[in-house]
Scaffold this motif. Structure first.
Motif, PDB file in Angstrom:
ATOM      1  N   LEU A 179       0.844  -1.194   0.000  1.00  0.00           N
ATOM      2  CA  LEU A 179       0.000   0.000   0.000  1.00  0.00           C
ATOM      3  C   LEU A 179       0.876   1.240   0.000  1.00  0.00           C
ATOM      4  N   LEU A 180       0.669   2.117  -0.983  1.00  0.00           N
ATOM      5  CA  LEU A 180       1.348   3.408  -1.007  1.00  0.00           C
ATOM      6  C   LEU A 180       0.354   4.460  -0.545  1.00  0.00           C
ATOM      7  N   LEU A 181       0.693   5.182   0.513  1.00  0.00           N
ATOM      8  CA  LEU A 181      -0.229   6.156   1.090  1.00  0.00           C
ATOM      9  C   LEU A 181       0.449   7.504   1.239  1.00  0.00           C
ATOM     10  N   ASP A 182      -0.269   8.557   0.825  1.00  0.00           N
ATOM     11  CA  ASP A 182       0.226   9.904   1.086  1.00  0.00           C
ATOM     12  C   ASP A 182       0.221  10.153   2.590  1.00  0.00           C
ATOM     13  N   LYS A 183       1.225  10.902   3.028  1.00  0.00           N
ATOM     14  CA  LYS A 183       1.266  11.240   4.449  1.00  0.00           C
ATOM     15  C   LYS A 183       0.119  12.170   4.811  1.00  0.00           C
ATOM     16  N   THR A 184       0.017  13.291   4.111  1.00  0.00           N
ATOM     17  CA  THR A 184      -0.936  14.334   4.467  1.00  0.00           C
ATOM     18  C   THR A 184      -2.349  13.909   4.112  1.00  0.00           C
ATOM     19  N   LYS A 200      -3.576  10.464  12.569  1.00  0.00           N
ATOM     20  CA  LYS A 200      -4.982  10.130  12.717  1.00  0.00           C
ATOM     21  C   LYS A 200      -5.147   9.059  13.788  1.00  0.00           C
ATOM     22  N   THR A 201      -6.234   9.152  14.528  1.00  0.00           N
ATOM     23  CA  THR A 201      -6.488   8.217  15.619  1.00  0.00           C
ATOM     24  C   THR A 201      -6.611   6.783  15.089  1.00  0.00           C
ATOM     25  N   GLY A 202      -5.889   5.871  15.699  1.00  0.00           N
ATOM     26  CA  GLY A 202      -5.983   4.461  15.350  1.00  0.00           C
ATOM     27  C   GLY A 202      -5.215   4.040  14.121  1.00  0.00           C
ATOM     28  N   ILE A 203      -4.490   4.989  13.477  1.00  0.00           N
ATOM     29  CA  ILE A 203      -3.812   4.652  12.222  1.00  0.00           C
ATOM     30  C   ILE A 203      -2.690   3.646  12.463  1.00  0.00           C
ATOM     31  N   ARG A 204      -1.984   3.768  13.591  1.00  0.00           N
ATOM     32  CA  ARG A 204      -0.891   2.835  13.879  1.00  0.00           C
ATOM     33  C   ARG A 204      -1.423   1.404  14.055  1.00  0.00           C
ATOM     34  N   GLU A 205      -2.571   1.279  14.712  1.00  0.00           N
ATOM     35  CA  GLU A 205      -3.152  -0.041  14.918  1.00  0.00           C
ATOM     36  C   GLU A 205      -3.583  -0.661  13.594  1.00  0.00           C
ATOM     37  N   ARG A 206      -4.113   0.172  12.681  1.00  0.00           N
ATOM     38  CA  ARG A 206      -4.540  -0.357  11.385  1.00  0.00           C
ATOM     39  C   ARG A 206      -3.342  -0.857  10.582  1.00  0.00           C
ATOM     40  N   PHE A 207      -2.237  -0.125  10.655  1.00  0.00           N
ATOM     41  CA  PHE A 207      -1.033  -0.579   9.954  1.00  0.00           C
ATOM     42  C   PHE A 207      -0.527  -1.884  10.566  1.00  0.00           C
ATOM     43  N   SER A 221     -13.706  11.480  -1.031  1.00  0.00           N
ATOM     44  CA  SER A 221     -12.360  12.055  -1.136  1.00  0.00           C
ATOM     45  C   SER A 221     -11.585  11.909   0.170  1.00  0.00           C
ATOM     46  N   ASP A 222     -11.672  10.733   0.747  1.00  0.00           N
ATOM     47  CA  ASP A 222     -10.978  10.414   1.996  1.00  0.00           C
ATOM     48  C   ASP A 222      -9.891   9.383   1.687  1.00  0.00           C
ATOM     49  N   PRO A 223      -8.615   9.768   1.671  1.00  0.00           N
ATOM     50  CA  PRO A 223      -7.557   8.830   1.277  1.00  0.00           C
ATOM     51  C   PRO A 223      -7.472   7.580   2.146  1.00  0.00           C
ATOM     52  N   THR A 224      -7.950   7.649   3.384  1.00  0.00           N
ATOM     53  CA  THR A 224      -7.875   6.465   4.240  1.00  0.00           C
ATOM     54  C   THR A 224      -8.837   5.368   3.776  1.00  0.00           C
ATOM     55  N   LYS A 225      -9.735   5.679   2.839  1.00  0.00           N
ATOM     56  CA  LYS A 225     -10.648   4.663   2.315  1.00  0.00           C
ATOM     57  C   LYS A 225      -9.880   3.519   1.662  1.00  0.00           C
ATOM     58  N   LEU A 226      -8.635   3.777   1.261  1.00  0.00           N
ATOM     59  CA  LEU A 226      -7.836   2.720   0.643  1.00  0.00           C
ATOM     60  C   LEU A 226      -7.768   1.494   1.550  1.00  0.00           C
ATOM     61  N   LEU A 227      -7.692   1.724   2.856  1.00  0.00           N
ATOM     62  CA  LEU A 227      -7.649   0.617   3.799  1.00  0.00           C
ATOM     63  C   LEU A 227      -8.975  -0.149   3.796  1.00  0.00           C
ATOM     64  N   ASP A 228     -10.106   0.582   3.697  1.00  0.00           N
ATOM     65  CA  ASP A 228     -11.414  -0.065   3.642  1.00  0.00           C
ATOM     66  C   ASP A 228     -11.566  -0.871   2.353  1.00  0.00           C
ATOM     67  N   GLY A 275       7.089  -8.766  -8.082  1.00  0.00           N
ATOM     68  CA  GLY A 275       5.938  -9.660  -7.945  1.00  0.00           C
ATOM     69  C   GLY A 275       4.860  -9.186  -6.997  1.00  0.00           C
ATOM     70  N   TYR A 276       4.938  -7.940  -6.519  1.00  0.00           N
ATOM     71  CA  TYR A 276       3.935  -7.421  -5.588  1.00  0.00           C
ATOM     72  C   TYR A 276       2.734  -6.849  -6.348  1.00  0.00           C
ATOM     73  N   MET A 277       1.556  -6.856  -5.678  1.00  0.00           N
ATOM     74  CA  MET A 277       0.368  -6.149  -6.148  1.00  0.00           C
ATOM     75  C   MET A 277       0.311  -4.833  -5.378  1.00  0.00           C
ATOM     76  N   VAL A 278       0.252  -3.719  -6.104  1.00  0.00           N
ATOM     77  CA  VAL A 278       0.421  -2.399  -5.492  1.00  0.00           C
ATOM     78  C   VAL A 278      -0.870  -1.589  -5.598  1.00  0.00           C
ATOM     79  N   ALA A 279      -1.234  -0.934  -4.490  1.00  0.00           N
ATOM     80  CA  ALA A 279      -2.375  -0.018  -4.466  1.00  0.00           C
ATOM     81  C   ALA A 279      -1.897   1.351  -4.014  1.00  0.00           C
ATOM     82  N   MET A 280      -2.510   2.398  -4.565  1.00  0.00           N
ATOM     83  CA  MET A 280      -2.171   3.755  -4.131  1.00  0.00           C
ATOM     84  C   MET A 280      -3.371   4.675  -4.327  1.00  0.00           C
ATOM     85  N   THR A 281      -3.305   5.830  -3.671  1.00  0.00           N
ATOM     86  CA  THR A 281      -4.328   6.863  -3.822  1.00  0.00           C
ATOM     87  C   THR A 281      -3.694   8.097  -4.442  1.00  0.00           C
TER      88      THR A 281
END
Length: 691
Positions: A313-318, A457-464, A560-567, A517-523
């Motif tokens: 997963l590639l995620l923007d910081k901001t 963001k709250t809970g982001i460390r636990e999700r990772f 337009s919520d980048p954290t949706k990538l996790l969902d 050989g990885y499958m990559v997702a990004m926002t």
């Protein structure tokens, strides 16, 4: 402001059930059912047993007619139950699409002859607009088609598309220039360049996808179809050989009779993987619907499946890992300067700064001062410039500046000043801690540094952490310097980071992972993200982003919520887990049916097979019928699971495999034993003894 969501569409609303029942009957058309080969063969079996039943009505063997009639009834119900599962999932999509169609009505448009607010305009219907046309949209008017704002800025109500009641800003020249047809301008006016032909708009694509009209089978579904078809072919050949073998044995031994066609059809239907074949179409469609409930639209079924296979997963910081607005956390004076002077200069340079950072500086000063503080009258604000990289104010002939360290040092030297010796260490210390240092100066004197902190963001460390447990690697992408990036990456718990990232850097990073050989997702949401989005296996574009970003993506986040990538990854995993779980259950429950139907069908020719009747089923007829009825009833009982999906659990693949074997494998073996026995007890007194 409260969020307005789409109306809830439950799976078993009376209106949807009525539509699903009608759709299930219509799907009995062999031309429709042939897309599902297993159920197509079950229907053929139903036709054969039905013809045998009608032929037997003229015969005095009433027991045989009753038996064949009951088998026929439950074979037709098996096909109907399978069609109901698919029709229910399609019905929810059609119900959602109906609400979207309300936003697609033709509206008048002001087509401009040139790109200027005062230019002459012709009023045309939105259906007459073509790609490249310029239209003027005034306050209170509906945007007539998909496009990009090329001049002006406006507040736009996108509730018709996103369900979000809060208006958003759409303006020319940035990453928030895209507008969608059907939305409404509620303040100011804009000039929009149309980017889509009629019938090819984003809303048209959304409607087609949620209806399932454009949903094609994914590679995983195709592979599973091939497996099911192979198993079906094997069972078909095996059952086809039973008649000649049983006829030969009966003739050789002089006892018993060859296995009849009704029993052979029942045997085939019970052994074929009918459960997963019946539910497989519903699983994929329901998965797309679950994404839509999260305000996410997948523009291809392949994208959802790929999301389930993502391992990078590639995620923007901001905005994704952090809240997006850096906040002032501390004032750090340099040697020889007081904290009070630093705070005074920070106030003067930030009092008119309306950025979130500027407001947070003023708020922190007020908190530390313990009273309201104001800027003296007569101060002249110096706005931030990309060239100078500083902002500030002039007050009573003195210049107060804040900004990047090198920019402020340069300005101080131009005024004849010298940076203090401990400035570099303080700037480096803040950056190393993951903060952003803003240096503050008064005239030729540097007073200290403001520590701006990125708030996770709250809970982001636990999700990772959950993602890491299931083998997904997280990579933070940021434009920050390497020191700041490293500190935030460590605090957030991501596995890696890319600092000072440029568009080419993102593209190279994605290609590098894919080559391994990885499958990559990004926002992404900007035009500069389009190349990387096009390269990624799962590309999630923000609905607020530019048209190139949305066109390059295969999934659109309406919020337009980048954290949706996790969902999105979780929903993709749920679809794969649901397919795997129901396939395991379907194959496992054949075990019980072997012990029910094989001795019942063949014990007359091969008496020793009676020892396999470990359930003690009453008669061969009741045993066969019990297996057929259970085979049919298990389909509607599993429809809720197919529509809701198996809940995602963050666990390693090996642990997940064991979990599925215990719950769905062992359960698939045990449940049929109980179910078939209960059904046999119910019908054993009804079925004539000769059945």
């Amino acid at each position: 402001m409260a969020r307005k969501r789409y109306p809830g569409i439950a799976a078993f609303e009376p209106e949807l059930i009525r539509g699903a029942l009608i759709g299930a009957v219509l799907k009995l058309d062999p031309r429709s059912l042939v897309r599902n080969p297993v159920m197509f063969l079950v229907e053929i079996g139903g036709i054969i047993t039905t013809l045998i039943t009608f032929a037997g009505l003229a015969s005095p063997a009433a027991g045989d007619v009753f038996f064949s009639g009951m088998v026929s009834l439950w074979l037709w119900l098996t096909v109907l139950f399978a069609n109901v599962a698919e029709s229910l999932s399609e019905g929810r999509g059609k119900a959602r699409a109906a609400s979207l169609r309300e936003s697609r009505a033709a509206v008048p448009a002001h087509r401009l002859r040139e790109e200027a607010f005062g230019a002459q305009a012709d009023e045309v219907a939105s259906s007459d607009l073509r790609q490249g046309d310029l239209v003027l949209v005034r306050e209170g008017e509906i945007v007539p088609g998909d496009g990009e704002v090329v001049k002006g800025a406006a507040l736009v109500n996108e509730a018709a598309i996103t369900g979000e009641s809060a208006p958003v800003v759409r303006e020319a020249g940035g990453d928030r220039s895209a507008v969608t047809g059907g939305t409404t301008v509620i303040a100011n006016e804009i000039i929009v360049r149309i980017t889509a032909e009629p019938g090819q708009t984003f809303l048209d694509r959304m409607i087609a996808m949620v209806e399932g009209a454009e949903r094609r089978k994914t590679p995983n579904e195709i592979a599973l179809d091939i497996l099911l078809l192979s198993l079906t072919a094997v069972f078909l050949l095996a059952v086809g050989n039973i008649y000649p073998a049983s006829a030969y044995s009966a003739a050789a031994s002089g006892t018993g009779a060859p296995v009849g066609p009704v029993v052979l059809v029942a045997l085939f239907v019970c052994l074929a993987p009918t459960t997963i074949a019946a539910l497989l179409p519903a699983i994929g469609i329901a998965g797309m619907d679950r994404l839509f409930q999260r305000n996410v639209v997948a523009l291809s079924g392949r994208a959802i499946e790929a999301a389930g296979d993502v391992n990078v997963l590639l995620l923007d910081k901001t905005g994704t890992i952090t809240l997006g607005n850096r906040q002032a956390a501390e004032f750090v004076p340099v040697e020889g300067q007081s904290r009070a002077d630093l705070m005074e200069a920070a106030l003067l340079s930030s009092a008119a700064d309306e950025t979130p950072e500027g407001r947070s500086i003023v708020a922190l000063i007020r908190e530390k001062a313990g009273a309201d503080v104001t800027c003296p009258p007569g101060a002249k604000f110096i706005p931030f410039s990309a060239v100078t990289r500083v902002s500030g104010a002039e007050c009573h002939g003195t210049t107060y500046l804040k900004g990047a360290a090198d920019a402020v040092v340069k300005a101080v030297r131009e005024h004849g000043g010298t940076p203090p010796p401990d400035l570099a260490a303080k700037v480096t210390g803040i950056a190393s801690a993951g903060g952003t240092p803003l240096v503050v100066a008064r005239g030729p004197t540097i007073l200290g540094v403001i520590y701006l902190k990125d708030i996770l963001k709250t809970g982001i460390r636990e999700r990772f952490s959950d993602l890491r447990r299931i083998g997904i690697r997280t990579v933070m992408i940021t434009g920050d310097n390497p020191l700041t990036a490293a500190a935030i990456a460590a605090e957030a718990g991501v596995d890696d980071y890319l600092a000072e990232a440029k568009p080419d850097d993102k593209l190279r990073l994605i290609r590098g992972y894919q080559n391994e050989g990885y499958m990559v997702a990004m926002t992404g949401d900007g035009t500069n993200d389009a190349p990387a989005l096009a390269q990624a296996d799962v590309a999630v574009a923000m609905n607020s982003g530019t048209q190139p970003a949305r066109e390059a993506a295969n999934i659109i986040d309406l919020d337009s919520d980048p954290t949706k990538l996790l969902d999105i990854v979780e929903v993709g995993k749920e679809i794969l887990m649901t397919r795997g779980a129901l396939t395991t259950f379907s194959i496992a429950n054949d075990v019980a049916k072997y012990f029910a139907i094989i001795p019942a069908a063949l014990a007359g020719v091969y008496p020793r097979l009676a020892v396999l009747n470990i359930m003690g089923l009453a008669t061969p007829g009741s045993a066969i019928l019990s297996a057929v009825i259970f085979n049919a009833l298990v389909i509607p009982l599993l429809i809720p699971l197919a529509l809701a999906g198996v809940r995602f659990r963050p666990m390693p693949a090996s642990q997940l495999f064991v979990y599925n074997l215990i719950i769905f494998g062992l359960g698939g073996v045990v449940v049929p034993f109980i179910g078939i026995k209960v059904i046999d007890l119910v019908i054993s007194g009804i079925l004539p003894a000769g059945g």
